[in-house]
Design a protein around this motif. Structure first.
Motif, short mmCIF file in Angstrom:
data_model
loop_
_atom_site.label_atom_id
_atom_site.label_comp_id
_atom_site.label_asym_id
_atom_site.label_seq_id
_atom_site.Cartn_x
_atom_site.Cartn_y
_atom_site.Cartn_z
N VAL A 16 0.84 -1.19 0.00
CA VAL A 16 0.00 0.00 0.00
C VAL A 16 0.88 1.24 0.00
CG1 VAL A 16 -1.89 -1.13 1.21
CG2 VAL A 16 -0.11 0.02 2.52
N SER A 17 0.30 2.34 -0.44
CA SER A 17 1.04 3.61 -0.46
C SER A 17 0.13 4.75 -0.03
CB SER A 17 1.58 3.89 -1.87
OG SER A 17 2.49 2.88 -2.26
N ASN A 18 0.76 5.76 0.56
CA ASN A 18 0.06 6.99 0.94
C ASN A 18 -1.11 6.74 1.89
OD1 ASN A 18 1.59 8.90 -0.81
ND2 ASN A 18 0.73 7.60 -2.43
N VAL A 19 -0.92 5.83 2.83
CA VAL A 19 -1.93 5.53 3.84
C VAL A 19 -1.53 6.23 5.14
CG1 VAL A 19 -2.95 3.72 5.26
CG2 VAL A 19 -2.59 3.35 2.81
N ASN A 20 -2.48 6.89 5.78
CA ASN A 20 -2.25 7.57 7.04
C ASN A 20 -3.12 6.91 8.10
OD1 ASN A 20 -2.04 9.27 9.25
ND2 ASN A 20 -2.03 11.13 8.02
N ILE A 21 -2.49 6.19 9.03
CA ILE A 21 -3.20 5.54 10.13
C ILE A 21 -2.92 6.35 11.39
CG2 ILE A 21 -3.43 3.43 11.48
CD1 ILE A 21 -2.37 1.93 9.00
N SER A 22 -3.93 7.00 11.94
CA SER A 22 -3.68 7.90 13.06
C SER A 22 -4.90 7.94 13.96
CB SER A 22 -3.35 9.31 12.56
OG SER A 22 -4.44 9.85 11.84
N ASN A 50 5.03 2.23 0.48
CA ASN A 50 5.79 3.48 0.48
C ASN A 50 4.93 4.66 0.92
OD1 ASN A 50 8.00 2.04 -0.66
ND2 ASN A 50 7.12 2.32 -2.71
N ASP A 51 5.56 5.65 1.55
CA ASP A 51 4.92 6.93 1.88
C ASP A 51 3.71 6.78 2.80
OD1 ASP A 51 6.63 8.58 0.05
OD2 ASP A 51 5.69 7.30 -1.45
#
Length: 320
Positions: free
Chosen positions: A1-7, A27-28
């Protein structure tokens, strides 16, 4: 996966054995402000958070084990990482890591480990033999050894031929062996505060086995006997105090073969349990190399064995 934001305020907890509680490949990506724990121990659970890929970020997370198998008491270490960086240009920053065998481990190129707080970790930062151009900055590492020792329990451990690392501004306390033990080449150790390690505050050396070379690399420096040699090393502006609590013969700053072109400059060394600054040859090793060791401008006080002991197969320049 790419450009995933888990927050956010979520949490993950493991009750079953696996290689990692949370692993993200790609990545990213960013893992931010998550709590990741395990009810198991480090023998049953290898890692809390594994980032595999490039330009990934782990920031502001809480990572640790509810049960801690202290290697200093168990007599062996387990491969349990708080954060494991597999890849290049990744960042582990501002995480709180506890009850881990290794706080953060680096298996890549250009990774940054910064502003993390680590409590009760037998090894704070591991720079493996695949580590290149790592930045280890402003971490607080309390190993919590409480006067016990086991080989490899270092605040920062640079394995075999890690290269080009920059280790700056860290605080390292109560390491079970050395505050930092670095075995590679072309690295800089500056502005660190290192206290109450069982053995040396800062140790540098090189090993002939277990090295890893990327296809684009060549072995630039060899000892006359053909062994790999650490070279182009700067140890400057560090404060090392009250190390060698184990009563051994190392030093606040300790150099061992094979090394070439080492600058030890402007460090503050006080109240050591052995030497202030020491370089050695090993008995029965006639091919050991210690060349171009420069020791200058250091402030050394109240070390039990003495201020400086310098063995070198080249001229050592001492101006202290």
């Amino acid at each position: 996966v790419s450009n995933v934001n888990i927050s956010g305020g979520g949490s993950f907890s493991s009750t079953g054995g696996s290689s990692a509680v949370f692993e993200l490949t790609g990545n990213d990506n960013t893992v931010n402000s998550i709590k990741i724990t395990s009810t198991l121990n480090q023998q049953q659970q290898a890692s809390m958070l594994v980032l595999t890929g490039n330009r990934n970020i782990a920031i502001n997370n809480t990572l640790g084990w509810d049960v801690f198998l202290d290697p200093l008491l168990e007599g062996e270490q387990y491969g349990a990482d708080g954060v494991k960086l597999n890849g290049n240009q990744n960042i582990a920053s501002k995480n709180y890591i506890f009850n881990a065998n290794t706080g953060v481990s680096d298996f890549g190129i250009g990774n940054t480990i910064s502003f993390n707080k680590m409590n009760k970790v037998s090894k704070g930062v591991l720079l493996t033999n695949r580590s290149r151009h790592a930045k280890v900055l402003a971490n607080y590492i309390d190993c919590g050894s409480a006067g016990q020792t086991l080989g490899g329990c270092d605040g920062v451990w640079g394995g075999r031929n890690h290269r080009y690392s920059f280790i700056d501004g860290n605080t390292i306390l109560f390491a079970g062996e050395h505050g930092t033990y670095l075995q590679g080449d072309s690295y800089t150790v500056t502005n660190n505060i290192i206290r109450k390690s069982y053995h040396s505050g800062i140790k540098a050396g090189a090993k002939p086995d277990g090295n890893y070379w990327y296809p684009s690399e060549t072995v630039e420096e060899l000892a006359p006997n053909g062994d790999y040699t650490g070279f182009d090393i700067v140890i400057a502006n560090n404060v090392c105090t009250f190390n060698e609590v184990g009563g051994g013969t190392t030093a606040e700053i300790y150099l061992q073969p094979n090394l070439m072109n080492v600058l030890v400059k402007n460090n503050v060394v006080r109240n050591g349990g052995a030497w202030g600054i020491r370089s050695v040859f090993f008995a029965g090793s006639p091919n050991d190399v210690m060349k171009g060791i420069t020791i200058t401008g250091n402030e050394i006080h109240s070390c039990v064995a003495g201020s400086i002991s310098c063995a070198s197969s080249d001229v050592a320049i001492i101006k202290d």
